[in-house]
Design an enzyme around this catalytic site. Structure first.
Site, mmCIF file in Angstrom:
data_model
loop_
_atom_site.group_PDB
_atom_site.id
_atom_site.type_symbol
_atom_site.label_atom_id
_atom_site.label_comp_id
_atom_site.label_asym_id
_atom_site.label_seq_id
_atom_site.Cartn_x
_atom_site.Cartn_y
_atom_site.Cartn_z
ATOM 1 N N LYS A 66 44.007 -3.659 21.047
ATOM 2 C CA LYS A 66 44.978 -3.282 20.014
ATOM 3 C C LYS A 66 46.244 -2.649 20.592
ATOM 4 O O LYS A 66 47.350 -2.898 20.095
ATOM 5 C CB LYS A 66 44.328 -2.344 18.999
ATOM 6 C CG LYS A 66 43.288 -3.026 18.123
ATOM 7 C CD LYS A 66 42.780 -2.111 17.033
ATOM 8 C CE LYS A 66 41.754 -2.829 16.156
ATOM 9 N NZ LYS A 66 41.325 -2.015 15.013
ATOM 10 N N TYR B 198 31.462 -0.806 10.513
ATOM 11 C CA TYR B 198 30.896 -1.497 9.355
ATOM 12 C C TYR B 198 29.543 -2.137 9.641
ATOM 13 O O TYR B 198 28.893 -2.656 8.736
ATOM 14 C CB TYR B 198 31.875 -2.556 8.832
ATOM 15 C CG TYR B 198 32.248 -3.627 9.840
ATOM 16 C CD1 TYR B 198 31.462 -4.753 10.030
ATOM 17 C CD2 TYR B 198 33.412 -3.511 10.590
ATOM 18 C CE1 TYR B 198 31.807 -5.723 10.953
ATOM 19 C CE2 TYR B 198 33.766 -4.478 11.507
ATOM 20 C CZ TYR B 198 32.966 -5.590 11.683
ATOM 21 O OH TYR B 198 33.310 -6.552 12.606
ATOM 22 N N THR C 83 38.505 13.642 26.774
ATOM 23 C CA THR C 83 39.225 14.582 27.642
ATOM 24 C C THR C 83 40.453 15.077 26.878
ATOM 25 O O THR C 83 40.797 14.570 25.828
ATOM 26 C CB THR C 83 39.668 13.905 28.947
ATOM 27 O OG1 THR C 83 40.506 12.782 28.625
ATOM 28 C CG2 THR C 83 38.464 13.418 29.746
ATOM 29 N N ASP D 158 45.529 -2.752 9.869
ATOM 30 C CA ASP D 158 44.510 -1.689 9.865
ATOM 31 C C ASP D 158 44.948 -0.518 9.001
ATOM 32 O O ASP D 158 44.125 0.121 8.342
ATOM 33 C CB ASP D 158 44.254 -1.178 11.291
ATOM 34 C CG ASP D 158 43.181 -1.961 12.017
ATOM 35 O OD1 ASP D 158 42.421 -2.690 11.349
ATOM 36 O OD2 ASP D 158 43.107 -1.841 13.257
ATOM 37 N N SER E 191 33.842 -11.032 10.487
ATOM 38 C CA SER E 191 35.174 -11.533 10.158
ATOM 39 C C SER E 191 35.214 -12.991 9.712
ATOM 40 O O SER E 191 35.928 -13.320 8.753
ATOM 41 C CB SER E 191 36.119 -11.304 11.338
ATOM 42 O OG SER E 191 36.379 -9.923 11.496
ATOM 43 N N THR F 213 40.819 -6.796 18.053
ATOM 44 C CA THR F 213 39.925 -5.643 18.037
ATOM 45 C C THR F 213 39.739 -5.118 19.455
ATOM 46 O O THR F 213 40.434 -5.548 20.392
ATOM 47 C CB THR F 213 38.584 -6.015 17.372
ATOM 48 O OG1 THR F 213 37.811 -4.834 17.173
ATOM 49 C CG2 THR F 213 37.788 -7.008 18.200
ATOM 50 N N GLY G 110 38.259 9.921 18.452
ATOM 51 C CA GLY G 110 38.714 8.762 19.197
ATOM 52 C C GLY G 110 40.229 8.684 19.222
ATOM 53 O O GLY G 110 40.913 9.194 18.322
ATOM 54 N N LEU H 183 34.769 4.186 10.471
ATOM 55 C CA LEU H 183 35.392 2.871 10.510
ATOM 56 C C LEU H 183 34.418 1.772 10.912
ATOM 57 O O LEU H 183 34.711 0.586 10.756
ATOM 58 C CB LEU H 183 36.599 2.881 11.462
ATOM 59 C CG LEU H 183 37.927 3.356 10.857
ATOM 60 C CD1 LEU H 183 37.820 4.715 10.193
ATOM 61 C CD2 LEU H 183 39.026 3.374 11.915
ATOM 62 N N GLY I 64 43.256 2.289 19.367
ATOM 63 C CA GLY I 64 44.120 1.646 18.384
ATOM 64 C C GLY I 64 43.745 1.954 16.950
ATOM 65 O O GLY I 64 44.623 2.209 16.106
#
Length: 410
Positions: free
Chosen positions: A56, A193, A143, A93, A15, A52, A117, A191, A120
């Protein structure tokens, strides 16, 4: 103006380098544990934040105000301190993921999409997939009704989106699912990187499934966040420019080829031109083995040496921004390819057999060099993204390598 990235464990974040491409403001990494989050936010010594893992959804309740996008999604990844000191929570995002979808050219309309997943990042991906007309969006969590133990229910999924940290640096060998479970899969979006090519994306590549990693999403969400931080309009074309710049900076340049083909010499020249570290894997192995490579092979055999070499490549391949000259036989072990490919562009450096030296190279002396070349040539070609002839001064060959890379990365 002080901005930055807020998270619990930030490690090798791209970043700061990315935001430097979008605006003239300070951008720091704020690595804050959950027990210190309240104190950090009370001081509010920042003008803008990206957020992050794992904050989030936490920031949703902490922010004083929310944009409509953040409130609808239920996740905040960008925070702006307003003139009165209050915090406005936004979500860039979603724009980043939407840009990633368009960049990938993977079709969403009418498709069944699995989102791996439920955090956020997953919420943002779900929002965009529904916006783009997905036929069905199914969230897979550890779950709940849809989980990793009953994936067979969703063999008809057309698009897989990984919104988990599984496969992220440094645990790059892990993958959240086996794509062979989804015979109708038309596209994979990860997602993550870092690495550039996760194990999931490398499997998609092997299976011929269109795919894309998270660097473009990172770039687009950063552009949108930078607009909020600076109050200035930043043209969308800047995302593509930033993506290409950061990809070039972070991607390793890896040289493979016959013993004596000039990998080390050309590699050093390339590293000097790019102003980045150079690694000779044979030299690194000698530090680990405490003896010359040739002597180790003579005493312990080639198989023992190859195991040591693979262990080294598994670690080096996780790194970013290196020039790496490999040993001539690393291509004889297929498992080395994903190690090198995850963060690297691989060059096959060709050189005429008549110019390959044998002195000090025990494997070159064992038999016919021509036979070795015949056996290894298809292996070099399987590993390589780009083939370049070593037919001139090292500096000129290095320049030729980087020019070839620029065309390859377009």
């Amino acid at each position: 103006m002080r901005c930055g990235l807020l998270g619990e464990k930030l490690g090798h974040s791209y970043s700061p380098a990315l935001h430097a491409l979008f605006g003239d403001y300070d951008y720091e990494l704020f690595e804050v544990s959950p027990d210190r989050l309240g104190d950090f936010l009370r001081v509010r010594d920042f003008q803008g934040l990206n957020v992050t893992i794992p904050y989030k959804t936490t920031m949703l309740a902490i922010c004083d105000d929310l944009t409509e996008t953040a409130a609808t999604i239920g996740s905040v990844n960008t925070v702006l301190k307003q003139l009165d000191g209050s915090l406005l929570g936004d979500n860039t995002d979603a724009a980043g993921f939407e840009g990633m979808v368009w960049k990938s050219r993977i079709r969403i309309l009418g498709r069944k999409c699995l989102v791996l997943g439920s955090g956020g990042a997953s919420l943002s991906a779900q929002y965009v997939l529904r916006k783009l007309g997905a036929g069905e969006v199914v969230v897979i969590s550890r779950t709940g009704e849809n989980n990793y133990d009953n994936l067979d229910r969703h063999q008809d999924a057309a698009v897989i989106v990984n919104a988990t940290p599984v496969g992220m640096y440094p645990n790059t060998a892990a993958s959240p699912v086996d794509l062979r479970q989804f015979p109708h899969c038309e596209g994979v979006l990860d997602l993550i990187y870092n690495p550039a090519r996760t194990a999931l994306l490398q499997q998609a590549e092997t299976l011929g499934i269109p795919h894309l990693g998270g660097l473009y999403m990172l770039a687009e969400q950063a552009r949108c966040a930078a607009q909020l931080f600076t109050g200035e309009v930043i043209p969308a074309i800047r995302t593509q420019e930033a993506y290409r710049t950061l990809r070039s900076r972070m991607e390793n340049r890896i040289l493979v080829g016959m013993p004596g083909c000039g990998k080390s010499t050309v590699g050093r020249a390339l590293a000097a031109q790019l102003d980045r570290p150079f690694v000779d894997t044979d030299a690194e192995l000698e530090k680990v083995l405490h003896m010359p490579v040739g002597e180790y092979i003579t005493h312990y055999g080639e198989e023992a040496f190859r195991k040591e070499e693979t262990a080294l490549l598994a670690q080096l391949g996780k790194s970013s921004g290196l020039v790496i000259a490999t040993g001539g036989g690393c291509v004889t072990r297929p498992e080395n390819y994903p190690h090198l490919h995850q963060n690297g562009a691989i060059f096959f450096l060709e050189r005429a057999l008549s110019k390959l030296p044998k002195k000090g190279r025990p494997l070159s002396l064992k038999g016919s060099l021509e036979d070795m070349y015949t056996i290894r040539l298809p292996m070099y070609r399987r590993f390589a993204d780009i083939t370049v002839a070593n037919d001139g001064p090292a500096e000129k060959v290095a320049q030729k390598l980087e020019e070839a890379y620029e065309h390859f990365s377009d």
